[in-house]
Design a protein around this motif. Structure first.
Motif, PDB file in Angstrom:
ATOM      1  N   HIS A  56      -9.366  -4.410 -10.254  1.00 19.49           N
ATOM      2  CA  HIS A  56      -8.121  -3.834  -9.733  1.00 19.49           C
ATOM      3  C   HIS A  56      -7.446  -3.032 -10.845  1.00 19.49           C
ATOM      4  CE1 HIS A  56      -3.960  -3.640  -8.238  1.00 19.49           C
ATOM      5  NE2 HIS A  56      -4.479  -3.864  -7.028  1.00 19.49           N
ATOM      6  N   PRO A  57      -6.738  -1.947 -10.523  1.00 19.08           N
ATOM      7  CA  PRO A  57      -6.073  -1.138 -11.559  1.00 19.08           C
ATOM      8  C   PRO A  57      -5.150  -1.932 -12.476  1.00 19.08           C
ATOM      9  CG  PRO A  57      -6.057   0.033  -9.476  1.00 19.08           C
ATOM     10  CD  PRO A  57      -6.623  -1.327  -9.195  1.00 19.08           C
ATOM     11  N   LEU A  58      -4.617  -3.047 -11.994  1.00 20.28           N
ATOM     12  CA  LEU A  58      -3.718  -3.848 -12.822  1.00 20.28           C
ATOM     13  C   LEU A  58      -4.441  -4.940 -13.606  1.00 20.28           C
ATOM     14  CD1 LEU A  58      -0.769  -4.381 -10.294  1.00 20.28           C
ATOM     15  CD2 LEU A  58      -0.861  -2.750 -12.208  1.00 20.28           C
ATOM     16  N   ALA A  59      -5.737  -5.084 -13.386  1.00 16.89           N
ATOM     17  CA  ALA A  59      -6.467  -6.224 -13.950  1.00 16.89           C
ATOM     18  C   ALA A  59      -6.482  -6.229 -15.467  1.00 16.89           C
ATOM     19  CB  ALA A  59      -7.894  -6.248 -13.407  1.00 16.89           C
ATOM     20  N   GLY A  60      -6.358  -5.085 -16.093  1.00 18.92           N
ATOM     21  CA  GLY A  60      -6.411  -5.026 -17.548  1.00 18.92           C
ATOM     22  C   GLY A  60      -5.080  -5.303 -18.221  1.00 18.92           C
ATOM     23  N   ARG A  61      -4.043  -5.451 -17.480  1.00 16.24           N
ATOM     24  CA  ARG A  61      -2.718  -5.693 -18.055  1.00 16.24           C
ATOM     25  C   ARG A  61      -2.549  -7.159 -18.450  1.00 16.24           C
ATOM     26  NH1 ARG A  61       0.867  -1.704 -15.875  1.00 16.24           N
ATOM     27  NH2 ARG A  61       2.531  -2.806 -16.994  1.00 16.24           N
ATOM     28  N   GLU A  62      -1.726  -7.401 -19.469  1.00 18.78           N
ATOM     29  CA  GLU A  62      -1.432  -8.779 -19.857  1.00 18.78           C
ATOM     30  C   GLU A  62      -0.253  -9.333 -19.081  1.00 18.78           C
ATOM     31  OE1 GLU A  62      -0.926  -9.139 -24.027  1.00 18.78           O
ATOM     32  OE2 GLU A  62      -3.008  -8.588 -24.503  1.00 18.78           O
ATOM     33  N   SER A  63       0.633  -8.449 -18.646  1.00 17.09           N
ATOM     34  CA  SER A  63       1.787  -8.857 -17.851  1.00 17.09           C
ATOM     35  C   SER A  63       2.298  -7.635 -17.109  1.00 17.09           C
ATOM     36  CB  SER A  63       2.884  -9.454 -18.735  1.00 17.09           C
ATOM     37  OG  SER A  63       3.380  -8.491 -19.649  1.00 17.09           O
ATOM     38  N   LEU A  64       3.245  -7.870 -16.209  1.00 15.72           N
ATOM     39  CA  LEU A  64       3.786  -6.778 -15.400  1.00 15.72           C
ATOM     40  C   LEU A  64       5.304  -6.860 -15.349  1.00 15.72           C
ATOM     41  CD1 LEU A  64       1.516  -6.903 -12.194  1.00 15.72           C
ATOM     42  CD2 LEU A  64       1.316  -5.309 -14.122  1.00 15.72           C
ATOM     43  N   ALA A  65       5.914  -5.706 -15.097  1.00 12.61           N
ATOM     44  CA  ALA A  65       7.311  -5.674 -14.702  1.00 12.61           C
ATOM     45  C   ALA A  65       7.345  -5.634 -13.178  1.00 12.61           C
ATOM     46  CB  ALA A  65       8.010  -4.449 -15.294  1.00 12.61           C
ATOM     47  N   LEU A  66       8.452  -6.057 -12.589  1.00 13.91           N
ATOM     48  CA  LEU A  66       8.564  -6.028 -11.138  1.00 13.91           C
ATOM     49  C   LEU A  66       8.364  -4.623 -10.580  1.00 13.91           C
ATOM     50  CD1 LEU A  66      11.502  -8.429 -10.204  1.00 13.91           C
ATOM     51  CD2 LEU A  66       9.152  -8.525  -9.367  1.00 13.91           C
ATOM     52  N   ALA A  67       8.845  -3.626 -11.303  1.00 13.15           N
ATOM     53  CA  ALA A  67       8.683  -2.243 -10.838  1.00 13.15           C
ATOM     54  C   ALA A  67       7.206  -1.871 -10.748  1.00 13.15           C
ATOM     55  CB  ALA A  67       9.418  -1.286 -11.768  1.00 13.15           C
ATOM     56  N   ASP A  68       6.403  -2.368 -11.691  1.00 10.06           N
ATOM     57  CA  ASP A  68       4.960  -2.113 -11.639  1.00 10.06           C
ATOM     58  C   ASP A  68       4.345  -2.822 -10.428  1.00 10.06           C
ATOM     59  OD1 ASP A  68       5.097  -0.733 -14.086  1.00 10.06           O
ATOM     60  OD2 ASP A  68       4.860  -2.601 -15.210  1.00 10.06           O
TER      61      ASP A  68
END
Length: 296
Positions: A174-186
């Motif tokens: 998934h495009p977000l799979a490489g992130r360590e964390s997210l902001a709600l806006a993301d």
């Protein structure tokens, strides 16, 4: 002199017939007659005049009847007093739980309670958290395991079981799979799979988004965490779950902490301040289950 003999004596006196009295106390007529004969022998006087078609009390029977009734009433009062102190010999406990509940320790508590109080009928109802809370308030439920945002209902007593933050969960690739964390806006830039309104997790998500003026696009709703995880694993949206619910699907989903979603997701048992002894008895087992090593 035995209580059952007094019970049979009162039954015959009130029914004025040995056959009807035997049906009332659920034994044979000969059994009733034999026990009353033993009682009469012990008292040294006949209690009934059996010469007529209808059984009548003798003078001795008339004198004995109010005392027999008082003795039976006293014995019943002893039983009720013990019930009040020990909580439960009989009765019913109606428990609510959130739809798709996977908290097996609740089931352990129910099993322990049933084992300790086999005379209590246990009923289990599944529903959304909002409706469960109203069921407890209205008396339809004795207590319920519910989800909540920030705090449990002020007018109910509560035992918090889980206090966690929300996470996003996505499959590998998934495009977000490489992130360590997210902001709600993301997070809200993607379609979401979440629990429906009226559930604790959805209340947490909606409250956190409202605080930042964000409008999430929830494309699919499911009441069970396994269903939400299954939909997200197939690429149908980003799952929004609590930390422990997401951890159960580590093999197929990657959990991403939400940095700016600090509204806690609570899971708690709630009950009315004025409640039946069954609730206290069940809470004893619930506390043991949830506080045991390996509990939430």
């Amino acid at each position: 002199m035995e209580l059952r003999q007094l019970e049979y004596f009162v039954a015959v006196a009130e029914e004025r017939n040995f056959t009807r009295a035997a049906e009332r106390v659920h034994i044979s007529q000969s059994g009733v007659s034999a026990q009353i004969r033993r009682l009469e022998q012990e008292l040294g006087a006949e209690l009934f005049d059996r010469s007529a078609r209808t059984v009548a009390l003798t003078v001795a029977g008339e004198a004995a009847l109010p005392h027999a009734r008082a003795a039976l009433a006293a014995a019943g009062a002893v039983g009720r007093a013990v019930d009040e102190v020990t909580g439960l010999v009989r009765g019913r406990l109606t428990v609510g739980m959130v739809v798709g509940c996977t908290v097996t320790l609740l089931f352990d508590a129910l099993a322990a309670f049933h084992g300790a109080h086999p005379g209590v009928e246990v009923l289990l109802r599944e529903d959304g958290s909002d409706r469960l809370v109203e069921g407890v308030r209205g008396g339809a439920l004795d207590l319920a395991l519910v989800g909540a945002a920030v705090a449990t209902p002020e007018d109910l007593h509560a035992l918090t079981i889980v206090d966690e933050r929300l996470v996003a969960a996505v499959p590998p690739g998934h495009p977000l799979a490489g992130r360590e964390s997210l902001a709600l806006a993301d997070l809200t830039a993607h379609p979401l799979v979440c629990m429906p309104p009226g559930t604790g997790l959805r209340a947490v998500l909606d409250r956190a988004c409202a605080a930042q003026g964000l409008r999430p696009t929830v494309v699919m709703e499911a009441g069970a965490a396994d269903a939400i995880a299954g939909l997200a694993a197939r690429g149908l949206g980003v799952a929004v779950l609590s930390e422990s619910l997401a951890a159960a699907h580590t093999g197929r989903l990657i959990a991403l902490p939400l940095d700016d979603a600090d509204v806690p997701a609570l899971l708690a048992l709630v009950w009315r301040p004025a409640h039946a002894p069954a609730v206290d008895a069940f809470l004893t087992h619930a506390r043991r289950a949830f506080e045991a090593p390996g509990g939430p």
